[in-house]
Scaffold this motif. Structure first.
Motif, PDB file in Angstrom:
ATOM      1  N   ALA A  53      39.513  37.459  40.448  1.00  0.00           N
ATOM      2  CA  ALA A  53      41.107  37.856  40.022  1.00  0.00           C
ATOM      3  C   ALA A  53      41.552  36.571  39.339  1.00  0.00           C
ATOM      4  O   ALA A  53      41.399  35.682  40.278  1.00  0.00           O
ATOM      5  CB  ALA A  53      42.041  38.930  40.776  1.00  0.00           C
ATOM      6  N   ALA A  54      42.324  36.397  39.105  1.00  0.00           N
ATOM      7  CA  ALA A  54      43.104  34.862  38.590  1.00  0.00           C
ATOM      8  C   ALA A  54      43.960  34.371  40.175  1.00  0.00           C
ATOM      9  O   ALA A  54      44.808  35.626  40.457  1.00  0.00           O
ATOM     10  CB  ALA A  54      43.608  34.846  36.939  1.00  0.00           C
ATOM     11  N   ASP A  55      44.128  33.232  39.899  1.00  0.00           N
ATOM     12  CA  ASP A  55      45.420  33.129  41.556  1.00  0.00           C
ATOM     13  C   ASP A  55      46.312  32.557  40.309  1.00  0.00           C
ATOM     14  O   ASP A  55      47.116  31.557  40.966  1.00  0.00           O
ATOM     15  CB  ASP A  55      44.441  31.333  41.611  1.00  0.00           C
ATOM     16  CG  ASP A  55      43.874  30.427  40.931  1.00  0.00           C
ATOM     17  OD1 ASP A  55      44.051  30.864  39.929  1.00  0.00           O
ATOM     18  OD2 ASP A  55      43.363  29.791  42.208  1.00  0.00           O
ATOM     19  N   ARG A  56      47.099  33.104  39.762  1.00  0.00           N
ATOM     20  CA  ARG A  56      47.969  32.666  39.107  1.00  0.00           C
ATOM     21  C   ARG A  56      49.125  32.325  40.423  1.00  0.00           C
ATOM     22  O   ARG A  56      50.419  32.437  40.936  1.00  0.00           O
ATOM     23  CB  ARG A  56      48.714  33.384  38.249  1.00  0.00           C
ATOM     24  CG  ARG A  56      47.227  33.931  37.899  1.00  0.00           C
ATOM     25  CD  ARG A  56      47.253  34.637  36.292  1.00  0.00           C
ATOM     26  NE  ARG A  56      48.426  34.358  35.479  1.00  0.00           N
ATOM     27  CZ  ARG A  56      48.550  33.902  34.478  1.00  0.00           C
ATOM     28  NH1 ARG A  56      47.329  32.897  34.299  1.00  0.00           N
ATOM     29  NH2 ARG A  56      49.401  33.050  33.435  1.00  0.00           N
ATOM     30  N   VAL A  76      35.550  28.841  29.513  1.00  0.00           N
ATOM     31  CA  VAL A  76      36.615  27.951  29.939  1.00  0.00           C
ATOM     32  C   VAL A  76      37.169  28.944  30.372  1.00  0.00           C
ATOM     33  O   VAL A  76      37.689  30.509  30.410  1.00  0.00           O
ATOM     34  CB  VAL A  76      37.105  27.404  28.875  1.00  0.00           C
ATOM     35  CG1 VAL A  76      36.318  26.107  28.365  1.00  0.00           C
ATOM     36  CG2 VAL A  76      38.087  28.264  27.640  1.00  0.00           C
ATOM     37  N   ASN A  77      38.172  28.998  30.659  1.00  0.00           N
ATOM     38  CA  ASN A  77      39.588  30.175  31.810  1.00  0.00           C
ATOM     39  C   ASN A  77      40.797  29.695  31.102  1.00  0.00           C
ATOM     40  O   ASN A  77      41.224  27.916  30.096  1.00  0.00           O
ATOM     41  CB  ASN A  77      39.770  29.365  33.136  1.00  0.00           C
ATOM     42  CG  ASN A  77      38.791  30.169  33.770  1.00  0.00           C
ATOM     43  OD1 ASN A  77      38.043  31.119  33.598  1.00  0.00           O
ATOM     44  ND2 ASN A  77      37.609  30.105  34.905  1.00  0.00           N
ATOM     45  N   GLY A 102      45.026  35.809  33.207  1.00  0.00           N
ATOM     46  CA  GLY A 102      44.485  35.476  33.109  1.00  0.00           C
ATOM     47  C   GLY A 102      43.242  35.485  31.596  1.00  0.00           C
ATOM     48  O   GLY A 102      43.419  36.325  31.852  1.00  0.00           O
ATOM     49  N   SER A 103      42.770  34.183  31.206  1.00  0.00           N
ATOM     50  CA  SER A 103      41.538  34.699  30.156  1.00  0.00           C
ATOM     51  C   SER A 103      39.940  34.162  30.560  1.00  0.00           C
ATOM     52  O   SER A 103      40.331  33.071  30.583  1.00  0.00           O
ATOM     53  CB  SER A 103      42.119  34.621  29.122  1.00  0.00           C
ATOM     54  OG  SER A 103      43.166  35.667  28.308  1.00  0.00           O
ATOM     55  N   GLY A 126      40.919  37.477  33.416  1.00  0.00           N
ATOM     56  CA  GLY A 126      40.295  36.949  34.760  1.00  0.00           C
ATOM     57  C   GLY A 126      40.313  35.657  34.679  1.00  0.00           C
ATOM     58  O   GLY A 126      40.456  34.849  34.429  1.00  0.00           O
ATOM     59  N   ARG A 127      39.330  35.651  36.212  1.00  0.00           N
ATOM     60  CA  ARG A 127      38.720  33.971  35.982  1.00  0.00           C
ATOM     61  C   ARG A 127      37.311  33.189  36.424  1.00  0.00           C
ATOM     62  O   ARG A 127      37.001  33.864  37.081  1.00  0.00           O
ATOM     63  CB  ARG A 127      39.317  33.095  37.137  1.00  0.00           C
ATOM     64  CG  ARG A 127      39.739  31.551  37.241  1.00  0.00           C
ATOM     65  CD  ARG A 127      39.998  31.498  38.582  1.00  0.00           C
ATOM     66  NE  ARG A 127      39.230  30.360  39.111  1.00  0.00           N
ATOM     67  CZ  ARG A 127      40.166  28.598  39.232  1.00  0.00           C
ATOM     68  NH1 ARG A 127      41.063  29.073  39.388  1.00  0.00           N
ATOM     69  NH2 ARG A 127      39.741  27.897  39.473  1.00  0.00           N
TER      70      ARG A 127
END
Length: 178
Positions: free
Chosen positions: A175-178, A130-131, A141-142, A159-160
Motif C-alpha cells: 500500500a502507498a504511504d501517502r 518506478v512508483n 499511487g501507481s 500501490g507502491r
C-alpha cells in the motif's frame, strides 16, 4: 506551570497558556503551517489532506474546527494579517527520474507524471520499475515499468512497488504511504 502533563501526539495542535498549561485543540492533523487569528481566539492551520489537496482551517481554543478554504495543491500557511488576510505559500513538490546511460552525452528524463521515483532495474537492464506518487499516480499511487529506450511506460498496479524479483517476473507491491 510548565509541568507538561500532556504528551502531544504527532498531528496534535497544542496551545500553552501563560501558566504553561497545555491544551490540545485539534488532533490527527497533517499541518503544513500554523498562525494565530487576528483576534487570538483561533489557531489557523493549513494541512495536506489527501495527497492532492490542501485545507485551510481554524481551531478555536475550545477545540471546534472549521474549514476556511479547501482546494487543489500543497498550501502552507505562513501568517494571518490583522485584517484577516492569509499569507500562504503554494508549494510544488516534484520527484523525477533521470537516466544517464554509459554511451549518452546527457541525461534522459523518464519521469511519468509529477511524483516519479525509481525502485529497481529489470535483470536485462532495459527498463526500471518506478512508483508514481504525485497527483498523476492517483490516491493509491501507481507502479510502472519504464523502458530505458524512451518508449511509453506500462502501468502494472496501484500501490507502491518495493522490489522486482531477481528473474524480473514478479513485483513486490504494498500500500502507498501517502
Amino acid at each position: 506551570g510548565l509541568g507538561w502533563p500532556l504528551l502531544p501526539r504527532p498531528g496534535d495542535i497544542v496551545v500553552l497558556d501563560a501558566a504553561g498549561d497545555a491544551r490540545v485543540i485539534a488532533t490527527g492533523r497533517r499541518c503544513t503551517g500554523l498562525a494565530w487569528s487576528p483576534s487570538s481566539n483561533e489557531v489557523w492551520f493549513s494541512e495536506w489532506t489527501d495527497g492532492r489537496r490542501s485545507t485551510l482551517s481554524a481551531a478555536s481554543l475550545a477545540g471546534e474546527v472549521r474549514t476556511i478554504w479547501s482546494g487543489p495543491g500543497n498550501l502552507a500557511l505562513q501568517d494571518v494579517a490583522p485584517d484577516g488576510r492569509a499569507l500562504v505559500q503554494l508549494r510544488q513538490i516534484q520527484d523525477g527520474v533521470l537516466v544517464l546511460e554509459e554511451s549518452a552525452s546527457r541525461e534522459r528524463d523518464l519521469s511519468i507524471y509529477d511524483g516519479t521515483f525509481s525502485i529497481d532495474f529489470t535483470p536485462d537492464g532495459r527498463a526500471i520499475l518506478v512508483n508514481e506518487r504525485g497527483a498523476g499516480g492517483g490516491p493509491e499511487g501507481s507502479v510502472f515499468l519504464a523502458p530505458l529506450d524512451g518508449s511509453l511506460p506500462t502501468k502494472l498496479a496501484k500501490g507502491r512497488a518495493e522490489a522486482l524479483s531477481p528473474d524480473g517476473k514478479l513485483v513486490l507491491v504494498g500500500a502507498a504511504d501517502r
